[in-house]
Enzyme design. Structure first.
Site, PDB file in Angstrom:
ATOM      1  N   ARG A 231       0.950  -1.214  -0.112  1.00  0.00           N
ATOM      2  CA  ARG A 231      -0.055   0.039   0.120  1.00  0.00           C
ATOM      3  C   ARG A 231       0.918   1.211   0.126  1.00  0.00           C
ATOM      4  NH1 ARG A 231      -3.614  -2.295  -1.738  1.00  0.00           N
ATOM      5  NH2 ARG A 231      -5.675  -2.760  -0.906  1.00  0.00           N
ATOM      6  N   HIS A 279      -1.105   0.948  -9.816  1.00  0.00           N
ATOM      7  CA  HIS A 279      -2.006  -0.015  -8.788  1.00  0.00           C
ATOM      8  C   HIS A 279      -2.621  -0.961  -9.764  1.00  0.00           C
ATOM      9  CE1 HIS A 279      -4.289  -0.728  -4.819  1.00  0.00           C
ATOM     10  NE2 HIS A 279      -4.037  -1.645  -5.267  1.00  0.00           N
TER      11      HIS A 279
HETATM   12  N1  LIG Z   1      -0.947  -3.721  -5.452  1.00  0.00           N
HETATM   13  C1  LIG Z   1      -1.711  -4.583  -5.842  1.00  0.00           C
HETATM   14  O1  LIG Z   1      -2.231  -4.698  -7.023  1.00  0.00           O
HETATM   15  C2  LIG Z   1      -2.375  -5.349  -4.738  1.00  0.00           C
HETATM   16  C3  LIG Z   1      -3.212  -6.604  -4.911  1.00  0.00           C
HETATM   17  C4  LIG Z   1      -3.529  -7.394  -3.846  1.00  0.00           C
HETATM   18  C5  LIG Z   1      -3.001  -7.188  -2.523  1.00  0.00           C
HETATM   19  N2  LIG Z   1      -2.297  -6.180  -2.468  1.00  0.00           N
HETATM   20  C6  LIG Z   1      -1.658  -5.763  -1.070  1.00  0.00           C
HETATM   21  O2  LIG Z   1      -1.054  -6.915  -0.594  1.00  0.00           O
HETATM   22  C7  LIG Z   1      -1.339  -6.929   0.978  1.00  0.00           C
HETATM   23  C8  LIG Z   1      -1.323  -8.500   1.189  1.00  0.00           C
HETATM   24  O3  LIG Z   1      -2.156  -9.435   0.938  1.00  0.00           O
HETATM   25  P1  LIG Z   1      -2.419 -10.797   1.324  1.00  0.00           P
HETATM   26  O4  LIG Z   1      -3.575 -11.400   0.732  1.00  0.00           O
HETATM   27  O5  LIG Z   1      -1.128 -11.662   1.177  1.00  0.00           O
HETATM   28  O6  LIG Z   1      -2.588 -10.698   3.011  1.00  0.00           O
HETATM   29  P2  LIG Z   1      -2.515 -11.483   4.172  1.00  0.00           P
HETATM   30  O7  LIG Z   1      -2.683 -13.157   3.550  1.00  0.00           O
HETATM   31  O8  LIG Z   1      -3.338 -10.954   5.269  1.00  0.00           O
HETATM   32  O9  LIG Z   1      -0.911 -11.418   4.501  1.00  0.00           O
HETATM   33  C9  LIG Z   1      -0.549 -10.543   5.196  1.00  0.00           C
HETATM   34  C10 LIG Z   1       1.109 -11.102   5.834  1.00  0.00           C
HETATM   35  O10 LIG Z   1       1.740  -9.885   6.402  1.00  0.00           O
HETATM   36  C11 LIG Z   1       2.212 -10.209   7.796  1.00  0.00           C
HETATM   37  N3  LIG Z   1       2.201  -9.253   8.527  1.00  0.00           N
HETATM   38  C12 LIG Z   1       0.948  -8.138   8.883  1.00  0.00           C
HETATM   39  N4  LIG Z   1       1.305  -7.370   9.875  1.00  0.00           N
HETATM   40  C13 LIG Z   1       2.771  -7.739  10.146  1.00  0.00           C
HETATM   41  C14 LIG Z   1       3.799  -7.107  10.962  1.00  0.00           C
HETATM   42  N5  LIG Z   1       3.456  -6.163  12.008  1.00  0.00           N
HETATM   43  N6  LIG Z   1       5.034  -7.704  11.077  1.00  0.00           N
HETATM   44  C15 LIG Z   1       5.265  -8.679  10.099  1.00  0.00           C
HETATM   45  N7  LIG Z   1       4.502  -9.091   9.355  1.00  0.00           N
HETATM   46  C16 LIG Z   1       3.099  -8.785   9.346  1.00  0.00           C
HETATM   47  C17 LIG Z   1       1.375 -11.437   7.957  1.00  0.00           C
HETATM   48  O11 LIG Z   1       1.971 -11.989   9.052  1.00  0.00           O
HETATM   49  P3  LIG Z   1       1.064 -13.495   9.611  1.00  0.00           P
HETATM   50  O12 LIG Z   1       1.319 -14.514   8.565  1.00  0.00           O
HETATM   51  O13 LIG Z   1       2.087 -13.952  10.793  1.00  0.00           O
HETATM   52  O14 LIG Z   1      -0.169 -13.273   9.934  1.00  0.00           O
HETATM   53  C18 LIG Z   1       1.103 -12.024   6.780  1.00  0.00           C
HETATM   54  O15 LIG Z   1       2.058 -13.005   6.483  1.00  0.00           O
HETATM   55  C19 LIG Z   1      -3.013  -6.645   1.116  1.00  0.00           C
HETATM   56  O16 LIG Z   1      -3.393  -6.328   2.394  1.00  0.00           O
HETATM   57  C20 LIG Z   1      -2.707  -5.347  -0.010  1.00  0.00           C
HETATM   58  O17 LIG Z   1      -2.476  -4.324   0.669  1.00  0.00           O
HETATM   59  C21 LIG Z   1      -1.858  -5.219  -3.479  1.00  0.00           C
END
Ligand SMILES: NC(=O)c1ccc[n+]([C@@H]2O[C@H](COP(=O)([O-])OP(=O)(O)OC[C@H]3O[C@@H](n4cnc5c(N)ncnc54)[C@H](OP(=O)(O)O)[C@@H]3O)[C@@H](O)[C@H]2O)c1
Length: 316
Positions: A231, A279
């Site tokens: 983000r 994005h």
């Molecule tokens: N640019 C784009 O087109 C696009 C598209 C889709 C998504 N995104 C972004 O990608 C993000 C991730 O998506 P996702 O589906 O992979 O999310 P997710 O499955 O919820 O994974 C989040 C990861 O971040 C880790 N995390 C969260 N807070 C943390 C902290 N304080 N310290 C260390 N690790 C932390 C979590 O750890 P744990 O595993 O230990 O819980 C988990 O591994 C989305 O929230 C969005 O912002 C961007």
């Protein structure tokens, strides 16, 4: 018992067609149309609903996010905090992110943005950078992946498959073949210090906002490359340009921004070491995303919480 879809005009027809084909037993409406009585709406599917809109529907059981990140839903000050939010997790979105991240990591590794810049100046300057006078291969390069969730884990595995050394960072421990997993705030500096290329795939939370700042850049190897697909709020924008201009970072690919669309006067547009994409790292594919919507509604109807539901206590 109806579904209200709030989405961008350019994807409205695709979602409406897919829902019409698959949702035989539940009426749906495409916002701004809706049933005469808002009380009939039990689910809203949306990525960035207009502030205050969700609070208008008194009988909602859940919100179904059309995006993986739900920060645009929870940022609404009127969002009813008791409502569950199912995040978008579907194979097309995951696969798309893998393809985008692989392309950007390989481009950074092969210095393609530098050669594109040289071409604009008609400069023929092959650069040998390896310590032994040879161009490094993937095995000589470490990629750090911040966030090992659905998307980060998939990318980390794929990067390891390409032969990169991969260091990943998450909150909780787990084993991922070929990935050196580090956890907790105290491990972050080590991940940054190891990362020749850093990929940010964290969700936006109070702990992760501003995580990509001058302090983080100072800990990374000189000449490292940043890829931000998490983000815009993760990046302290005013710290990036000095880090690039001073050579601390070699370049950056930025797909997400604090203000989107990125304003036309923003200095990122014209910076020679920044690649801007609008994005698009990965978007939900309607034909597979519709399965997620239907599956999540069925789970909520049964009184269950579907996997990958937003956890307000963790903030993601
Ligand atoms: N640019 C784009 O087109 C696009 C598209 C889709 C998504 N995104 C972004 O990608 C993000 C991730 O998506 P996702 O589906 O992979 O999310 P997710 O499955 O919820 O994974 C989040 C990861 O971040 C880790 N995390 C969260 N807070 C943390 C902290 N304080 N310290 C260390 N690790 C932390 C979590 O750890 P744990 O595993 O230990 O819980 C988990 O591994 C989305 O929230 C969005 O912002 C961007």
């Amino acid at each position: 018992m109806s579904l209200l879809l709030i989405c961008r005009a350019d994807s409205e027809a695709a979602w409406a067609n897919a829902l019409a084909e698959r949702l035989s037993d539940r009426p749906f409406h495409v916002w701004p149309d809706g049933p005469a009585d808002p009380a009939e709406v039990t689910y809203i599917a949306a990525a960035k609903p207009p502030p205050g809109e969700i609070a208008r529907y008194p009988n909602l059981k859940a919100v179904l996010s059309l995006w993986a990140g739900v920060d645009h839903i929870t940022a609404d000050p009127d969002f009813p905090g008791h409502l569950p939010i199912a995040r978008m997790v579907e194979p097309g979105l995951t696969r798309g992110m893998r393809e985008f991240v692989m392309a950007q990591v390989l481009a950074a590794h092969l210095k393609l943005p530098d050669y594109a810049r040289q071409q604009r100046e008609c400069l023929w300057r092959p650069e040998i950078r390896g310590t032994h006078g040879e161009e490094p291969l993937a095995a000589d390069v470490t990629v750090g992946v911040l966030g090992l969730g659905v998307l980060g884990t998939d990318c980390a595995r794929a990067l390891a498959g390409l032969g990169f050394n991969v260091v990943g960072w998450a909150r909780s421990p787990r084993t991922i073949e070929g990935v050196d997993v580090r956890t907790g705030a105290e491990a972050l500096d080590g991940v940054l210090a190891a990362s020749d290329i850093l990929v940010n795939l964290l969700p936006r939370t109070a702990e992760t906002e501003d995580i990509l700042d001058a302090d983080a850049f100072a800990r990374m190897p000189a000449g490292a490359y940043l890829i931000n697909v998490g983000r815009g709020e993760h990046l302290v924008e005013e710290d990036l340009i000095p880090a690039l201009d001073q050579g601390r970072l070699a370049g950056a690919t930025l797909d997400v921004f604090r203000e989107e669309p990125l304003p036309s006067k923003h200095p990122f547009w014209g910076h020679p070491k920044i690649t801007v994409t609008p994005h698009v790292a990965s978007i939900t594919r309607v034909r597979t995303g519709v399965d997620r919507l239907i599956g999540a509604m069925a789970a909520f109807d049964r009184g269950e919480t579907p996997p990958n539901t937003f956890d307000p206590a963790r903030g993601y």
